[in-house]
Every structure is written in C-alpha cells, then in structure tokens.
Design a protein around this motif. Structure first.
Motif, PDB file in Angstrom:
ATOM      1  N   ALA A 115       0.843  -1.205   0.000  1.00 36.56           N
ATOM      2  CA  ALA A 115       0.000   0.000   0.000  1.00 36.56           C
ATOM      3  C   ALA A 115       0.873   1.248   0.000  1.00 36.56           C
ATOM      4  CB  ALA A 115      -0.911  -0.001   1.222  1.00 36.56           C
ATOM      5  N   LEU A 116       0.315   2.310  -0.587  1.00 34.63           N
ATOM      6  CA  LEU A 116       1.044   3.560  -0.752  1.00 34.63           C
ATOM      7  C   LEU A 116       0.121   4.722  -0.419  1.00 34.63           C
ATOM      8  CD1 LEU A 116       3.601   5.031  -1.987  1.00 34.63           C
ATOM      9  CD2 LEU A 116       2.344   4.994  -4.161  1.00 34.63           C
ATOM     10  N   ALA A 117       0.659   5.742   0.243  1.00 31.96           N
ATOM     11  CA  ALA A 117      -0.091   6.970   0.511  1.00 31.96           C
ATOM     12  C   ALA A 117       0.842   8.155   0.380  1.00 31.96           C
ATOM     13  CB  ALA A 117      -0.710   6.940   1.906  1.00 31.96           C
ATOM     14  N   VAL A 118       0.332   9.262  -0.150  1.00 31.43           N
ATOM     15  CA  VAL A 118       1.079  10.518  -0.233  1.00 31.43           C
ATOM     16  C   VAL A 118       0.217  11.596   0.407  1.00 31.43           C
ATOM     17  CG1 VAL A 118       2.094  12.244  -1.765  1.00 31.43           C
ATOM     18  CG2 VAL A 118       2.341   9.812  -2.303  1.00 31.43           C
ATOM     19  N   VAL A 119       0.801  12.337   1.342  1.00 30.38           N
ATOM     20  CA  VAL A 119       0.045  13.284   2.161  1.00 30.38           C
ATOM     21  C   VAL A 119       0.811  14.596   2.290  1.00 30.38           C
ATOM     22  CG1 VAL A 119      -0.787  13.748   4.519  1.00 30.38           C
ATOM     23  CG2 VAL A 119      -1.138  11.496   3.482  1.00 30.38           C
ATOM     24  N   CYS A 120       0.097  15.705   2.247  1.00 28.73           N
ATOM     25  CA  CYS A 120       0.642  17.018   2.614  1.00 28.73           C
ATOM     26  C   CYS A 120      -0.335  17.656   3.601  1.00 28.73           C
ATOM     27  CB  CYS A 120       0.831  17.911   1.400  1.00 28.73           C
ATOM     28  SG  CYS A 120       1.461  19.566   1.829  1.00 28.73           S
ATOM     29  N   ALA A 121       0.092  17.853   4.832  1.00 33.55           N
ATOM     30  CA  ALA A 121      -0.801  18.382   5.861  1.00 33.55           C
ATOM     31  C   ALA A 121      -1.192  19.822   5.579  1.00 33.55           C
ATOM     32  CB  ALA A 121      -0.134  18.264   7.230  1.00 33.55           C
ATOM     33  N   ASP A 177       1.628  -5.690 -11.789  1.00 27.78           N
ATOM     34  CA  ASP A 177       1.680  -4.645 -12.805  1.00 27.78           C
ATOM     35  C   ASP A 177       2.568  -3.487 -12.370  1.00 27.78           C
ATOM     36  OD1 ASP A 177       0.188  -3.374 -10.869  1.00 27.78           O
ATOM     37  OD2 ASP A 177      -1.572  -3.015 -12.127  1.00 27.78           O
ATOM     38  N   ASP A 178       3.280  -3.641 -11.236  1.00 26.95           N
ATOM     39  CA  ASP A 178       4.188  -2.605 -10.742  1.00 26.95           C
ATOM     40  C   ASP A 178       5.423  -3.330 -10.202  1.00 26.95           C
ATOM     41  OD1 ASP A 178       5.266  -0.196  -9.811  1.00 26.95           O
ATOM     42  OD2 ASP A 178       3.328   0.526  -9.095  1.00 26.95           O
ATOM     43  N   PRO A 179       6.491  -3.449 -11.002  1.00 25.90           N
ATOM     44  CA  PRO A 179       7.547  -4.417 -10.734  1.00 25.90           C
ATOM     45  C   PRO A 179       8.333  -4.235  -9.441  1.00 25.90           C
ATOM     46  CG  PRO A 179       8.144  -2.988 -12.568  1.00 25.90           C
ATOM     47  CD  PRO A 179       6.702  -2.747 -12.281  1.00 25.90           C
ATOM     48  N   THR A 180       8.326  -3.037  -8.840  1.00 25.34           N
ATOM     49  CA  THR A 180       9.054  -2.873  -7.581  1.00 25.34           C
ATOM     50  C   THR A 180       8.168  -3.034  -6.353  1.00 25.34           C
ATOM     51  OG1 THR A 180       8.726  -0.471  -7.622  1.00 25.34           O
ATOM     52  CG2 THR A 180      10.749  -1.329  -8.648  1.00 25.34           C
ATOM     53  N   ALA A 181       6.900  -3.317  -6.556  1.00 22.82           N
ATOM     54  CA  ALA A 181       5.972  -3.416  -5.423  1.00 22.82           C
ATOM     55  C   ALA A 181       6.393  -4.494  -4.437  1.00 22.82           C
ATOM     56  CB  ALA A 181       4.560  -3.684  -5.922  1.00 22.82           C
ATOM     57  N   GLY A 184       8.906  -3.420  -1.902  1.00 22.59           N
ATOM     58  CA  GLY A 184       8.410  -2.591  -0.817  1.00 22.59           C
ATOM     59  C   GLY A 184       7.880  -1.223  -1.178  1.00 22.59           C
ATOM     60  N   LEU A 185       8.114  -0.763  -2.432  1.00 20.92           N
ATOM     61  CA  LEU A 185       7.589   0.536  -2.833  1.00 20.92           C
ATOM     62  C   LEU A 185       7.236   0.468  -4.318  1.00 20.92           C
ATOM     63  CD1 LEU A 185       7.085   3.468  -1.785  1.00 20.92           C
ATOM     64  CD2 LEU A 185       9.306   4.059  -2.785  1.00 20.92           C
ATOM     65  N   PRO A 186       5.942   0.534  -4.671  1.00 19.01           N
ATOM     66  CA  PRO A 186       5.533   0.448  -6.078  1.00 19.01           C
ATOM     67  C   PRO A 186       5.817   1.765  -6.806  1.00 19.01           C
ATOM     68  CG  PRO A 186       3.604   0.724  -4.686  1.00 19.01           C
ATOM     69  CD  PRO A 186       4.791   0.639  -3.764  1.00 19.01           C
ATOM     70  N   LEU A 187       6.893   1.811  -7.574  1.00 24.23           N
ATOM     71  CA  LEU A 187       7.350   3.080  -8.129  1.00 24.23           C
ATOM     72  C   LEU A 187       6.431   3.648  -9.204  1.00 24.23           C
ATOM     73  CD1 LEU A 187      11.234   2.721  -8.264  1.00 24.23           C
ATOM     74  CD2 LEU A 187       9.839   4.007  -6.638  1.00 24.23           C
ATOM     75  N   ILE A 188       5.768   2.792  -9.984  1.00 23.96           N
ATOM     76  CA  ILE A 188       4.821   3.323 -10.968  1.00 23.96           C
ATOM     77  C   ILE A 188       3.728   4.113 -10.258  1.00 23.96           C
ATOM     78  CG2 ILE A 188       3.061   2.722 -12.667  1.00 23.96           C
ATOM     79  CD1 ILE A 188       4.813   0.363 -13.508  1.00 23.96           C
ATOM     80  N   ARG A 189       3.183   3.552  -9.219  1.00 24.34           N
ATOM     81  CA  ARG A 189       2.144   4.240  -8.455  1.00 24.34           C
ATOM     82  C   ARG A 189       2.709   5.436  -7.695  1.00 24.34           C
ATOM     83  NH1 ARG A 189       0.489  -0.834  -9.295  1.00 24.34           N
ATOM     84  NH2 ARG A 189      -1.752  -1.366  -9.227  1.00 24.34           N
ATOM     85  N   THR A 190       3.944   5.333  -7.217  1.00 23.46           N
ATOM     86  CA  THR A 190       4.558   6.460  -6.519  1.00 23.46           C
ATOM     87  C   THR A 190       4.676   7.668  -7.434  1.00 23.46           C
ATOM     88  OG1 THR A 190       5.820   4.973  -5.068  1.00 23.46           O
ATOM     89  CG2 THR A 190       6.614   7.228  -5.283  1.00 23.46           C
ATOM     90  N   VAL A 191       5.154   7.452  -8.653  1.00 27.36           N
ATOM     91  CA  VAL A 191       5.275   8.548  -9.621  1.00 27.36           C
ATOM     92  C   VAL A 191       3.902   9.170  -9.896  1.00 27.36           C
ATOM     93  CG1 VAL A 191       5.825   9.093 -12.031  1.00 27.36           C
ATOM     94  CG2 VAL A 191       7.385   7.690 -10.679  1.00 27.36           C
ATOM     95  N   ALA A 192       2.885   8.335 -10.044  1.00 21.89           N
ATOM     96  CA  ALA A 192       1.536   8.835 -10.327  1.00 21.89           C
ATOM     97  C   ALA A 192       0.995   9.678  -9.172  1.00 21.89           C
ATOM     98  CB  ALA A 192       0.600   7.673 -10.630  1.00 21.89           C
ATOM     99  N   LEU A 193       1.182   9.215  -7.938  1.00 28.14           N
ATOM    100  CA  LEU A 193       0.669   9.973  -6.792  1.00 28.14           C
ATOM    101  C   LEU A 193       1.464  11.252  -6.566  1.00 28.14           C
ATOM    102  CD1 LEU A 193      -0.415   7.381  -4.078  1.00 28.14           C
ATOM    103  CD2 LEU A 193      -1.632   8.228  -6.088  1.00 28.14           C
ATOM    104  N   LEU A 194       2.775  11.220  -6.817  1.00 23.44           N
ATOM    105  CA  LEU A 194       3.572  12.434  -6.692  1.00 23.44           C
ATOM    106  C   LEU A 194       3.121  13.490  -7.705  1.00 23.44           C
ATOM    107  CD1 LEU A 194       7.190  11.077  -6.082  1.00 23.44           C
ATOM    108  CD2 LEU A 194       5.656  12.162  -4.420  1.00 23.44           C
ATOM    109  N   ARG A 195       2.782  13.064  -8.919  1.00 17.30           N
ATOM    110  CA  ARG A 195       2.259  14.014  -9.908  1.00 17.30           C
ATOM    111  C   ARG A 195       0.988  14.673  -9.392  1.00 17.30           C
ATOM    112  NH1 ARG A 195       3.464  14.869 -15.073  1.00 17.30           N
ATOM    113  NH2 ARG A 195       1.288  15.402 -15.474  1.00 17.30           N
ATOM    114  N   ARG A 196       0.105  13.883  -8.810  1.00 22.11           N
ATOM    115  CA  ARG A 196      -1.127  14.450  -8.259  1.00 22.11           C
ATOM    116  C   ARG A 196      -0.828  15.408  -7.114  1.00 22.11           C
ATOM    117  NH1 ARG A 196      -5.085   9.689  -6.786  1.00 22.11           N
ATOM    118  NH2 ARG A 196      -6.215  11.496  -5.922  1.00 22.11           N
ATOM    119  N   GLY A 197       0.277  15.152  -6.412  1.00 18.87           N
ATOM    120  CA  GLY A 197       0.668  16.017  -5.304  1.00 18.87           C
ATOM    121  C   GLY A 197       1.482  17.226  -5.721  1.00 18.87           C
ATOM    122  N   GLY A 198       1.763  17.354  -7.017  1.00 20.47           N
ATOM    123  CA  GLY A 198       2.458  18.538  -7.507  1.00 20.47           C
ATOM    124  C   GLY A 198       3.893  18.342  -7.906  1.00 20.47           C
TER     125      GLY A 198
END
Length: 210
Positions: A115-121, A177-181, A184-198
């Motif tokens: 699981a992955l989460a990206v947060v900015c308080a 579908d995310d080879p580094t998952a 411990g960290l799914p990088l395809i999804r990480t890149v996608a969530l970081l884009r949403r976070g700016g």
C-alpha cells in the motif's frame, strides 16, 4: 481524497515516512532529493482486519504521522502485508518464525499487498493506492528452507523472502503490474501519486528546459 495539486516551480520538501533501506533505495531511483523520517505508528492488526485493509491503513497512518511533524512536506507512506488465505504474515523477526512462514507458504500462492499513501498536511492533499503482487512459492523441502534462511537471513522482510536477492530461487512465479511493489515501494504508483501532489518526476531532472 484531496484534489490534485498544481505543479509548482519550487517543489515542497519530499519525505519518505520510513526507515526501510529497501524503500529508500527504491525511491533513490527517481533522482529526487528527499529525507527520511520514522513514522512511529503502531502496526498491530485490528481484530478481524484483512491483510489488504491493514496495509492500506498503515500506509496512510505512516504518511499522516510524519506529515503532522512536517506540515509543508509531501510525505510518502508505504506498508506491505503478506496474505496467505486471508491471514496476514508480517516480518518474521527470528529464524524460527521465518521457518514457520516458509513452510506454510511452500507450494502456495501468497498475495503481497503493498500500500502507498502521499500526504501534505498544509494543503490537505491525500492520495492512496494499492499494488497487489501474487507470488507462487515452490514446493520447498525443509533443507531448501534452512539453506536459504542461513544464506540470506531475511528476517526483516514480510513473508521471509527477498525476491530481489536469493529469495527468487524459492519462487515459481510473480504476477504484478508494478515491478518494484514486491520489494516494498511500487514506483509506478509512486510517480503517479507524486504528480497528483504537484511533483512531476521527469520535470525535476537537471539541465532540461521547463
């Protein structure tokens, strides 16, 4: 979930809410400057909680815990729980528990929920995703298990196997579908969530006109 944040010329500080060297090494592949911080979250499963729900809850809790201390930062939280027939398998911690886990998984398919989460308080931004990985273990005998554990000592890995190392010899197949998952960290999804976070990873590379 929060709305996608606008791309900024000066990105917010990026923090990985984890002390895992595996996650740190994976995030380094994106060539972004970042810090790490321990999330200090109780990882005890709740009664009746499924492995999938546990992984998602902990990833978000870790990101929120670090974001509360660093409100301007964009914080990445992640958690992985191995799922054998609906029962969570965590980090074994000891040799004997690792033996028990690998005996239980031999000849079986285990789902690793990363699981992955990206947060900015400061902005209220929150985004989550989940990367399930299906792993089929070989029908290992006790000698195989013992030789592997003595060689690699994967006692800090959920499921007692390092697929990025010698643990690959324990497996028949990996489906993801995310080879580094699985590490411990799914990088395809990480890149996608970081884009949403700016934060657009490719737009942060040096020497390229923006």
């Amino acid at each position: 979930m929060g709305e996608s944040a606008p791309m900024t010329a000066l990105p917010r500080p990026l923090i990985l809410g984890s002390t895992s060297r595996y996650r740190r090494e994976l995030l380094e592949r994106l060539r972004l400057p970042f810090e790490t911080a321990a999330p200090d979250v109780d990882e005890t499963p709740r009664p009746g909680e499924t492995p999938e729900t546990l992984a998602s809850r902990l990833a978000l809790a870790k990101a929120r815990a670090v974001a509360a201390r660093f409100p301007r930062a964009l914080v990445i939280g992640s958690d992985q729980v191995a799922d054998l027939d609906g029962q969570p398998l965590g980090k074994p911690g000891t040799h004997d528990r690792a033996v028990e886990q690998l005996r239980a998984m031999r000849g079986r398919t285990v789902v690793f929920h990363t699981a992955l989460a990206v947060v900015c308080a400061e902005t209220g931004f929150e985004a989550e995703d989940l990367a399930p990985v299906r792993v089929r273990f070989r029908d290992l005998d006790d000698a195989d298990i013992e030789r592997y554990l003595r060689a690699e000592q994967p006692y800090d890995c959920a499921g007692s196997a390092k697929a990025e190392g010698l643990g690959i010899a324990l497996l028949d197949a990996i489906e993801s579908d995310d080879p580094t998952a699985l590490i411990g960290l799914p990088l395809i999804r990480t890149v996608a969530l970081l884009r949403r976070g700016g934060v657009d990873v490719l737009n942060r590379l040096p020497g390229i006109a923006r």
